[in-house]
Scaffold this active site. Structure first.
Site, PDB file in Angstrom:
ATOM      1  N   LYS A 159       0.897  -1.170   0.000  1.00  0.00           N
ATOM      2  CA  LYS A 159       0.000   0.000   0.000  1.00  0.00           C
ATOM      3  C   LYS A 159       0.930   1.213   0.000  1.00  0.00           C
ATOM      4  O   LYS A 159       1.139   1.880   1.011  1.00  0.00           O
ATOM      5  CB  LYS A 159      -0.936  -0.038   1.218  1.00  0.00           C
ATOM      6  CG  LYS A 159      -2.097   0.948   1.100  1.00  0.00           C
ATOM      7  CD  LYS A 159      -3.152   0.663   2.146  1.00  0.00           C
ATOM      8  CE  LYS A 159      -4.144   1.804   2.299  1.00  0.00           C
ATOM      9  NZ  LYS A 159      -4.927   2.127   1.115  1.00  0.00           N
TER      10      LYS A 159
HETATM   11  N1  PMP Z   1      -7.549  -1.227  -3.387  1.00  0.00           N
HETATM   12  C1  PMP Z   1      -7.049   0.004  -3.187  1.00  0.00           C
HETATM   13  C2  PMP Z   1      -6.327   0.692  -4.295  1.00  0.00           C
HETATM   14  C3  PMP Z   1      -7.210   0.623  -1.950  1.00  0.00           C
HETATM   15  O1  PMP Z   1      -6.716   1.846  -1.733  1.00  0.00           O
HETATM   16  C4  PMP Z   1      -7.924  -0.058  -0.934  1.00  0.00           C
HETATM   17  C5  PMP Z   1      -8.103   0.609   0.406  1.00  0.00           C
HETATM   18  N2  PMP Z   1      -7.016   0.316   1.238  1.00  0.00           N
HETATM   19  C6  PMP Z   1      -8.444  -1.329  -1.194  1.00  0.00           C
HETATM   20  C7  PMP Z   1      -8.240  -1.878  -2.438  1.00  0.00           C
HETATM   21  C8  PMP Z   1      -9.221  -2.085  -0.154  1.00  0.00           C
HETATM   22  O2  PMP Z   1      -8.398  -2.465   0.896  1.00  0.00           O
HETATM   23  P1  PMP Z   1      -8.953  -2.596   2.400  1.00  0.00           P
HETATM   24  O3  PMP Z   1     -10.215  -3.353   2.320  1.00  0.00           O
HETATM   25  O4  PMP Z   1      -7.881  -3.335   3.099  1.00  0.00           O
HETATM   26  O5  PMP Z   1      -9.146  -1.217   2.904  1.00  0.00           O
END
Ligand code: PMP
Length: 294
Positions: A159
């Protein structure tokens, strides 16, 4: 969304082990993370005073840094404690937690072997990411011209701040045309995700979702898969091509910010939030809100 700029809000920010007044949590302009995107972050939700799936988020933060070849100088336990302390210090009951780790200023060039690794944690009150009224009709998406990169091109499971460059470009482009968000295909032309959430389709009564081999396997995505399994809905993780969307009756986005957000439209395809979407939203709300679950 915020009426005042985020750097002007009130409260305390955890910064390299200290609790600082909000306005004092600064980074110098010559910061490696700013120039070379050596920065990773998390987005977490606080429901009724508790951070949902905190341990998973902290593990992903540490792993995101490892994928960018740096080590956050705190253990998972220390980061978890710091997140909780920041929530308490700011009296957040329902809100958002933003831990961010980045390379500092000691070297200013592509090589950054000596740079200090900083960690800050900010929290704020936060309602729904998308307009809650959209839960009944669904939000409107348009496919972006930008594609999620090949895993040989970027550390796609991190991330990492740098991976959001194409998300902001995508979202701005579709917002200019009145859409709520962009659908991103991957480098092969397969359906991938939106700019900040994973995607599911209901096709023939089953939940279909792309294989997360070049984008985040979201913590909410995994939560929704668990909830769907508990309900006996079949999950099909597979390659989804844009034209496969013609077979879908329901579509939903999942993410920490988006929670479960129904989608009503992607390009020329139309979906209607139906029974499966409604059930998953109810189960998700019950899971994250202890009072409702009790
Ligand atoms: N894809 C992207 C590009 C994101 O920014 C997020 C948010 N973190 C997600 C998917 C979903 O991840 P999560 O459910 O862990 O928040």
């Amino acid at each position: 969304m915020a009426t005042i700029s985020y750097d002007k809000m009130e409260g305390s920010i955890w910064y390299n082990g200290e609790m600082l007044p909000w306005e004092d949590a600064q980074a110098h302009v010559l910061t490696h993370g700013l120039h070379y995107a050596s920065s990773v972050f998390e987005g977490e939700r606080v429901y009724e005073g508790e951070i949902f799936k905190l341990a998973e988020h902290t593990d992903r933060l540490i792993n995101s840094a490892t994928l960018l070849d740096f080590k956050i100088p705190y253990t998972a336990e220390e980061i978890n404690a710091a997140c909780r302390e920041t929530v308490l210090q700011n009296n957040i009951v329902d809100g958002y937690v933003r831990p961010v780790a980045w390379r500092g200023s000691e070297m200013m060039g592509v090589s950054a072997q000596e740079n200090r690794i900083n960690l800050a944690i900010a929290v704020w009150q936060w309602p729904s990411y998308f307009d809650p009224e959209m839960r009944s009709v669904g939000i409107r998406l348009k496919t972006s011209k930008w594609r999620r990169p090949d895993p040989r091109t970027a550390p796609v499971h991190s991330k990492a701040a740098g991976l959001y460059m194409i998300c902001t470009l995508s979202k701005h482009a579709v917002e200019a045309e009145g859409y709520d968000d962009a659908l991103m295909l991957d480098w092969r032309g397969q359906v991938a995700e939106s700019t900040g959430a994973n995607i599911f389709f209901v096709i023939g009564g089953k939940l279909h979702t792309p294989i997360p081999d070049c984008f985040l396997d979201g913590i909410t995505r995994r939560t929704v898969i668990d909830l769907a399994n508990a309900r006996g809905y079949e999950i099909v993780e597979r390659v989804i091509m844009p034209e496969d969307m013609a077979d879908a009756t329901e579509c939903l986005l999942t993410g920490t910010a988006a929670e479960i957000t129904p989608v009503g439209e992607i390009d020329d395809y139309r979906f209607k939030p139906g029974a499966i979407t409604a059930q998953l939203i109810e189960d998700f709300d019950n899971l994250v809100r202890r009072k409702a679950a009790a």
